[in-house]
Write an enzyme that holds these catalytic residues in place. Sequence first.
Site, mmCIF file in Angstrom:
data_model
loop_
_atom_site.group_PDB
_atom_site.id
_atom_site.type_symbol
_atom_site.label_atom_id
_atom_site.label_comp_id
_atom_site.label_asym_id
_atom_site.label_seq_id
_atom_site.Cartn_x
_atom_site.Cartn_y
_atom_site.Cartn_z
ATOM 1 N N GLU A 46 0.515 -1.089 0.129
ATOM 2 C CA GLU A 46 -0.014 -0.463 0.136
ATOM 3 C C GLU A 46 0.852 1.247 0.284
ATOM 4 O O GLU A 46 0.449 2.569 0.143
ATOM 5 C CB GLU A 46 -0.543 -0.120 1.354
ATOM 6 C CG GLU A 46 -1.832 -1.345 0.999
ATOM 7 C CD GLU A 46 -2.750 -1.164 1.999
ATOM 8 O OE1 GLU A 46 -4.143 -1.419 2.090
ATOM 9 O OE2 GLU A 46 -1.943 -0.594 3.262
ATOM 10 N N GLY A 92 -12.608 -3.116 1.951
ATOM 11 C CA GLY A 92 -13.358 -3.635 1.622
ATOM 12 C C GLY A 92 -15.099 -2.917 1.174
ATOM 13 O O GLY A 92 -15.303 -2.037 2.370
ATOM 14 N N VAL A 127 -13.147 -8.620 7.110
ATOM 15 C CA VAL A 127 -14.503 -8.824 7.178
ATOM 16 C C VAL A 127 -15.165 -9.603 6.175
ATOM 17 O O VAL A 127 -15.514 -9.313 4.666
ATOM 18 C CB VAL A 127 -15.279 -7.821 7.235
ATOM 19 C CG1 VAL A 127 -17.243 -8.594 6.709
ATOM 20 C CG2 VAL A 127 -15.305 -7.212 8.307
ATOM 21 N N MET A 171 -9.115 -2.088 8.194
ATOM 22 C CA MET A 171 -8.814 -2.757 9.415
ATOM 23 C C MET A 171 -7.646 -1.545 10.641
ATOM 24 O O MET A 171 -7.210 -2.136 11.930
ATOM 25 C CB MET A 171 -7.894 -4.092 9.110
ATOM 26 C CG MET A 171 -8.731 -4.986 8.985
ATOM 27 S SD MET A 171 -8.162 -6.436 8.670
ATOM 28 C CE MET A 171 -7.150 -6.723 10.341
ATOM 29 N N GLU A 172 -7.855 -0.302 9.814
ATOM 30 C CA GLU A 172 -6.617 0.407 10.434
ATOM 31 C C GLU A 172 -7.651 2.414 10.966
ATOM 32 O O GLU A 172 -7.295 2.521 12.457
ATOM 33 C CB GLU A 172 -5.792 0.967 9.911
ATOM 34 C CG GLU A 172 -4.783 -0.109 10.009
ATOM 35 C CD GLU A 172 -4.802 -1.501 8.581
ATOM 36 O OE1 GLU A 172 -4.685 -1.919 9.136
ATOM 37 O OE2 GLU A 172 -5.587 -1.186 7.284
ATOM 38 N N ASP A 223 -12.118 -5.213 -2.970
ATOM 39 C CA ASP A 223 -13.715 -5.944 -3.505
ATOM 40 C C ASP A 223 -14.934 -5.237 -2.797
ATOM 41 O O ASP A 223 -14.225 -4.624 -2.036
ATOM 42 C CB ASP A 223 -12.755 -7.570 -1.859
ATOM 43 C CG ASP A 223 -12.440 -6.568 -0.437
ATOM 44 O OD1 ASP A 223 -13.764 -7.733 -0.020
ATOM 45 O OD2 ASP A 223 -11.704 -7.114 -0.485
#
Length: 231
Positions: free
Chosen positions: A12, A78, A153, A174-175, A198
């Site tokens: 990333e 996501g 998830v 997640m952050e 996704d």
Amino acid sequence: MKIGIIGAMEQEVAILKEQINGLATTIKAGCTFHTGTLNGAEVVLLQSGIGKVAAAVGTTLLISDHNVDVVLNTGSAGGFDSSLNLGDVVISTEVRHHDADVTAFGYEMGQMAQQPAAFKADEKLMAVAEKALTQMEDKHAVRGLICTGDAFVCTPERQAFIRSHFPSVIAVEMEASAIAQTCHQFSVPFVVVRAISDVADKESPMSFEEFLPLAAESSSEMVMKMVTLLK
């Protein structure tokens, strides 16, 4: 202005790192900091590691050790908004935890004790993101609530839980909420700008691992344009 940029994974931040002039790299507490100039602006690019604790540690060091004026969170997410497709961009208006639950003490679902229910992105940084978007050809973006948790998830049950408690959510990752909470506590402006890797409830010919480099390319392009506008 010194601009802090945060990505969790090497994939990333790799494109941005390659574009930094006068690159110097340091490592502290498991976090990797790349300093230099990007498109003429002074930047500190942080590879924090995955998850909320790593993100909070990295953001704290980014602010306290490197004295950044603003924080941009980049990377992948996501998609939960039905209009999103792979490679589209999401821009935070606010960020919440989706895995915090102290409702027994009168807090909202997702609200951490003694913290606001939502962390609002900076209005000026959101406007810069919007302007950067106009410079990207045929790039679709959605603005709204981004939710964060220490879980990838991928089950219908967890997706349903998040939708039921956070019906306006456009993306999960997640952050971001840890970054946002840390910025809130230090009174440092932030915005989250991520690309979709996704989408929930949509079939994809590519796996997350396969699409991650393309998502990184899209989010990095957006960040580079924002940096140019901010300098």
